[in-house]
Write a protein that holds these residues in place. Structure first.
Motif, PDB file in Angstrom:
ATOM      1  N   HIS A 189     -65.932  34.568  11.402  1.00 31.75           N
ATOM      2  CA  HIS A 189     -66.053  35.956  11.842  1.00 31.75           C
ATOM      3  C   HIS A 189     -67.025  36.085  13.010  1.00 31.75           C
ATOM      4  O   HIS A 189     -66.725  36.719  14.027  1.00 31.75           O
ATOM      5  CB  HIS A 189     -66.559  36.822  10.679  1.00 31.75           C
ATOM      6  CG  HIS A 189     -65.520  37.167   9.669  1.00 31.75           C
ATOM      7  ND1 HIS A 189     -65.687  38.154   8.731  1.00 31.75           N
ATOM      8  CD2 HIS A 189     -64.283  36.648   9.430  1.00 31.75           C
ATOM      9  CE1 HIS A 189     -64.613  38.245   7.980  1.00 31.75           C
ATOM     10  NE2 HIS A 189     -63.759  37.333   8.375  1.00 31.75           N
ATOM     11  N   PRO A 214     -64.509  43.773   6.930  1.00 32.51           N
ATOM     12  CA  PRO A 214     -63.540  42.725   7.279  1.00 32.51           C
ATOM     13  C   PRO A 214     -63.478  41.622   6.225  1.00 32.51           C
ATOM     14  O   PRO A 214     -64.472  41.311   5.576  1.00 32.51           O
ATOM     15  CB  PRO A 214     -64.104  42.163   8.582  1.00 32.51           C
ATOM     16  CG  PRO A 214     -65.588  42.311   8.414  1.00 32.51           C
ATOM     17  CD  PRO A 214     -65.816  43.531   7.550  1.00 32.51           C
ATOM     18  N   TRP A 215     -62.305  41.020   6.044  1.00 34.82           N
ATOM     19  CA  TRP A 215     -62.206  39.894   5.111  1.00 34.82           C
ATOM     20  C   TRP A 215     -61.184  38.846   5.564  1.00 34.82           C
ATOM     21  O   TRP A 215     -60.916  37.888   4.853  1.00 34.82           O
ATOM     22  CB  TRP A 215     -61.822  40.387   3.703  1.00 34.82           C
ATOM     23  CG  TRP A 215     -60.535  41.150   3.646  1.00 34.82           C
ATOM     24  CD1 TRP A 215     -59.273  40.634   3.641  1.00 34.82           C
ATOM     25  CD2 TRP A 215     -60.379  42.566   3.587  1.00 34.82           C
ATOM     26  NE1 TRP A 215     -58.335  41.638   3.592  1.00 34.82           N
ATOM     27  CE2 TRP A 215     -58.990  42.836   3.544  1.00 34.82           C
ATOM     28  CE3 TRP A 215     -61.275  43.638   3.556  1.00 34.82           C
ATOM     29  CZ2 TRP A 215     -58.479  44.133   3.489  1.00 34.82           C
ATOM     30  CZ3 TRP A 215     -60.765  44.923   3.498  1.00 34.82           C
ATOM     31  CH2 TRP A 215     -59.387  45.162   3.461  1.00 34.82           C
ATOM     32  N   ASP A 216     -60.616  39.025   6.739  1.00 33.67           N
ATOM     33  CA  ASP A 216     -59.567  38.115   7.194  1.00 33.67           C
ATOM     34  C   ASP A 216     -60.056  36.681   7.337  1.00 33.67           C
ATOM     35  O   ASP A 216     -61.164  36.423   7.796  1.00 33.67           O
ATOM     36  CB  ASP A 216     -59.037  38.576   8.555  1.00 33.67           C
ATOM     37  CG  ASP A 216     -58.492  39.988   8.498  1.00 33.67           C
ATOM     38  OD1 ASP A 216     -57.273  40.149   8.387  1.00 33.67           O
ATOM     39  OD2 ASP A 216     -59.321  40.927   8.556  1.00 33.67           O
ATOM     40  N   ASP A 217     -59.186  35.746   6.970  1.00 34.38           N
ATOM     41  CA  ASP A 217     -59.475  34.328   7.182  1.00 34.38           C
ATOM     42  C   ASP A 217     -59.217  33.924   8.634  1.00 34.38           C
ATOM     43  O   ASP A 217     -59.922  33.091   9.181  1.00 34.38           O
ATOM     44  CB  ASP A 217     -58.606  33.465   6.255  1.00 34.38           C
ATOM     45  CG  ASP A 217     -59.045  33.557   4.809  1.00 34.38           C
ATOM     46  OD1 ASP A 217     -60.228  33.302   4.532  1.00 34.38           O
ATOM     47  OD2 ASP A 217     -58.208  33.911   3.955  1.00 34.38           O
ATOM     48  N   ASP A 218     -58.189  34.504   9.227  1.00 34.02           N
ATOM     49  CA  ASP A 218     -57.821  34.159  10.593  1.00 34.02           C
ATOM     50  C   ASP A 218     -58.613  35.001  11.587  1.00 34.02           C
ATOM     51  O   ASP A 218     -58.526  36.230  11.572  1.00 34.02           O
ATOM     52  CB  ASP A 218     -56.320  34.390  10.797  1.00 34.02           C
ATOM     53  CG  ASP A 218     -55.887  34.037  12.201  1.00 34.02           C
ATOM     54  OD1 ASP A 218     -55.724  34.965  13.025  1.00 34.02           O
ATOM     55  OD2 ASP A 218     -55.732  32.828  12.490  1.00 34.02           O
ATOM     56  N   ARG A 256     -57.393  43.544  13.788  1.00 35.49           N
ATOM     57  CA  ARG A 256     -57.616  44.623  12.812  1.00 35.49           C
ATOM     58  C   ARG A 256     -58.773  45.507  13.234  1.00 35.49           C
ATOM     59  O   ARG A 256     -58.763  46.726  13.036  1.00 35.49           O
ATOM     60  CB  ARG A 256     -57.878  44.044  11.413  1.00 35.49           C
ATOM     61  CG  ARG A 256     -56.649  44.070  10.562  1.00 35.49           C
ATOM     62  CD  ARG A 256     -56.867  43.973   9.083  1.00 35.49           C
ATOM     63  NE  ARG A 256     -58.068  43.348   8.627  1.00 35.49           N
ATOM     64  CZ  ARG A 256     -58.953  43.956   7.850  1.00 35.49           C
ATOM     65  NH1 ARG A 256     -58.793  45.214   7.501  1.00 35.49           N
ATOM     66  NH2 ARG A 256     -60.006  43.309   7.425  1.00 35.49           N
ATOM     67  N   ASP A 277     -61.381  39.217  -1.584  1.00 34.10           N
ATOM     68  CA  ASP A 277     -61.780  39.565  -0.222  1.00 34.10           C
ATOM     69  C   ASP A 277     -63.232  39.199   0.080  1.00 34.10           C
ATOM     70  O   ASP A 277     -63.822  39.695   1.030  1.00 34.10           O
ATOM     71  CB  ASP A 277     -61.542  41.050   0.057  1.00 34.10           C
ATOM     72  CG  ASP A 277     -62.289  41.962  -0.903  1.00 34.10           C
ATOM     73  OD1 ASP A 277     -63.072  41.451  -1.716  1.00 34.10           O
ATOM     74  OD2 ASP A 277     -62.084  43.194  -0.830  1.00 34.10           O
ATOM     75  N   LYS A 287     -58.306  35.643  14.810  1.00 39.09           N
ATOM     76  CA  LYS A 287     -57.532  36.510  15.707  1.00 39.09           C
ATOM     77  C   LYS A 287     -57.033  37.737  14.973  1.00 39.09           C
ATOM     78  O   LYS A 287     -57.033  38.855  15.511  1.00 39.09           O
ATOM     79  CB  LYS A 287     -56.357  35.733  16.313  1.00 39.09           C
ATOM     80  CG  LYS A 287     -56.764  34.649  17.300  1.00 39.09           C
ATOM     81  CD  LYS A 287     -55.551  34.043  17.959  1.00 39.09           C
ATOM     82  CE  LYS A 287     -55.957  32.939  18.941  1.00 39.09           C
ATOM     83  NZ  LYS A 287     -56.574  31.795  18.259  1.00 39.09           N
ATOM     84  N   ARG A 288     -56.612  37.551  13.731  1.00 37.03           N
ATOM     85  CA  ARG A 288     -56.156  38.696  12.943  1.00 37.03           C
ATOM     86  C   ARG A 288     -57.322  39.646  12.675  1.00 37.03           C
ATOM     87  O   ARG A 288     -57.153  40.865  12.693  1.00 37.03           O
ATOM     88  CB  ARG A 288     -55.545  38.216  11.624  1.00 37.03           C
ATOM     89  CG  ARG A 288     -54.958  39.338  10.801  1.00 37.03           C
ATOM     90  CD  ARG A 288     -54.205  38.811   9.599  1.00 37.03           C
ATOM     91  NE  ARG A 288     -53.647  39.906   8.822  1.00 37.03           N
ATOM     92  CZ  ARG A 288     -52.929  39.742   7.719  1.00 37.03           C
ATOM     93  NH1 ARG A 288     -52.657  38.524   7.285  1.00 37.03           N
ATOM     94  NH2 ARG A 288     -52.473  40.783   7.062  1.00 37.03           N
ATOM     95  N   LEU A 289     -58.499  39.079  12.426  1.00 39.62           N
ATOM     96  CA  LEU A 289     -59.692  39.905  12.234  1.00 39.62           C
ATOM     97  C   LEU A 289     -59.931  40.785  13.462  1.00 39.62           C
ATOM     98  O   LEU A 289     -60.126  42.002  13.341  1.00 39.62           O
ATOM     99  CB  LEU A 289     -60.909  39.009  12.003  1.00 39.62           C
ATOM    100  CG  LEU A 289     -62.281  39.681  12.149  1.00 39.62           C
ATOM    101  CD1 LEU A 289     -62.537  40.633  10.990  1.00 39.62           C
ATOM    102  CD2 LEU A 289     -63.382  38.637  12.252  1.00 39.62           C
ATOM    103  N   LYS A 321     -66.105  31.500   6.065  1.00 43.41           N
ATOM    104  CA  LYS A 321     -65.393  32.652   6.624  1.00 43.41           C
ATOM    105  C   LYS A 321     -66.321  33.471   7.522  1.00 43.41           C
ATOM    106  O   LYS A 321     -65.925  33.935   8.586  1.00 43.41           O
ATOM    107  CB  LYS A 321     -64.818  33.519   5.503  1.00 43.41           C
ATOM    108  CG  LYS A 321     -63.932  34.651   5.999  1.00 43.41           C
ATOM    109  CD  LYS A 321     -63.451  35.540   4.861  1.00 43.41           C
ATOM    110  CE  LYS A 321     -62.461  34.832   3.963  1.00 43.41           C
ATOM    111  NZ  LYS A 321     -61.843  35.783   3.002  1.00 43.41           N
TER     112      LYS A 321
END
Length: 332
Positions: free
Chosen positions: A53, A303-307, A314, A43, A309-311, A49
């Motif tokens: 973000h 936060p750790w999302d790559d995408d 969340r 993560d 929009k998903r970040l 990344k």
């Protein structure tokens, strides 16, 4: 602005409103390596990344410096989709990698700094990681830590070993923790010089000069619940005094080391911060800050999302569900 970001902003205004019922999302980052580090956890947030973000956050949130955001929260004037960005520990890549990305998007952040590791220091978790990175052996005898023989023959094995060692030493008393990490270094990589991973005094000064907020994070990063209150007071006070010497004023915001309420700090530490002159503090409990919340136990989100929009989704979910974060309670 794209149709997608317009829709996300509209959704965000509903789940994270402003005004008297305003919600403040506070993000937590640590290291921001220039590329993916195979020894760090899955993560991790590397430069690429982090750039994603910040682009998404600048597009979908109203980003405020943390002190300003807390003033708005107290006054009931927080904008919708309010968010603040924080970094813990004082890693040099916060300055060399993260700062240019923040500036590109016109964003301000708060940096919580452990003064005892500035310049040429190395935090205990990094002593573990870097000693294993340099290790040439196939296995290490760590029976003295109760871990037996640990394989370290490749990067995957080293990453597993580092986590086991970290879990074993993190909650040891400070002197025992430092001794264990020093012993590990001598066993795993005795001929290697320790790398410089932390910021310098001058970089801290420059962050402040560029409008970034510098916050306290103790001098030596002890787990406060594992040291006596007098030792905690001395460590926190020394950190505040040294940072004041660098930036010209005493920090007003503090971050608890490790930061988990009850487990890592207690209500006695909340009272201690007030006695020492701090005005607010952040934990690592997940949630969202609201007007009725404890200003000395502000929740954050990692936060750790790559995408992107998903970040964003969340973060909105956290704003919707995180209104009752874990806190350490006790007599006032």
């Amino acid at each position: 602005m794209t149709v997608a970001s317009t829709l996300l902003r509209a959704a965000g205004g509903w789940v994270s409103p402003g005004g008297p019922t305003g919600k403040l999302t506070i993000l937590t980052y640590h290291r921001v390596p220039s590329g993916v580090d195979p020894l760090l956890s899955n993560d991790q947030v590397d430069a690429a990344k982090f750039a994603k973000h910040m682009a998404a956050i600048a597009d979908c949130f109203n980003v405020l410096p943390l002190p300003q955001a807390l003033n708005h929260l107290d006054q009931g004037t927080l904008p919708s989709r309010a968010l603040s960005i924080t970094f813990d520990d004082g890693y040099q890549d916060n300055y060399t990698t993260a700062l240019p990305i923040l500036k590109r998007h016109g964003l301000k952040a708060t940096f919580f700094v452990c003064s005892g590791y500035l310049n040429n220091g190395l935090m205990f978790n990094d002593v573990i990681l870097e000693s294993l990175r340099a290790c040439q052996a196939k296995e290490l005898d760590l029976s003295w830590l109760g871990l037996g023989l640990l394989p370290v023959y490749d990067l995957a094995a080293k990453r597993q070993a580092s986590q086991k060692i970290l879990d074993t030493v993190k909650y040891l008393p400070f002197n025992e923790r430092e001794h264990a990490c020093d012993r590990l270094w001598q066993i795993a990589s005795p001929s290697e010089a320790r790398p410089q991973l932390m910021m310098t005094d001058e970089q801290i000064r420059d962050l402040a000069a560029q409008g970034m907020t510098i916050g306290g994070h103790t001098h030596t990063h002890p787990i406060l619940s594992r040291v006596d209150l007098d030792s905690a007071r001395q460590d926190i006070a020394l950190n505040r005094r040294l940072l004041a010497g660098l930036i010209g004023h005493e920090p007003t915001i503090f971050a608890y080391p490790n930061g988990r309420p009850v487990r890592d700090y207690g209500h006695e530490h909340v009272k201690l911060l007030k006695e020492l002159g701090y005005q607010s503090a952040v934990s690592t409990a997940w949630g969202v800050a609201m007007k009725h919340g404890d200003r000395f136990q502000l929740p954050r989100f990692s936060p750790w999302d790559d995408d992107p929009k998903r970040l964003v989704m969340r973060l909105f979910k956290n704003a919707m569900n995180g209104q009752n974060p874990l806190v350490a309670t006790g007599a006032s």
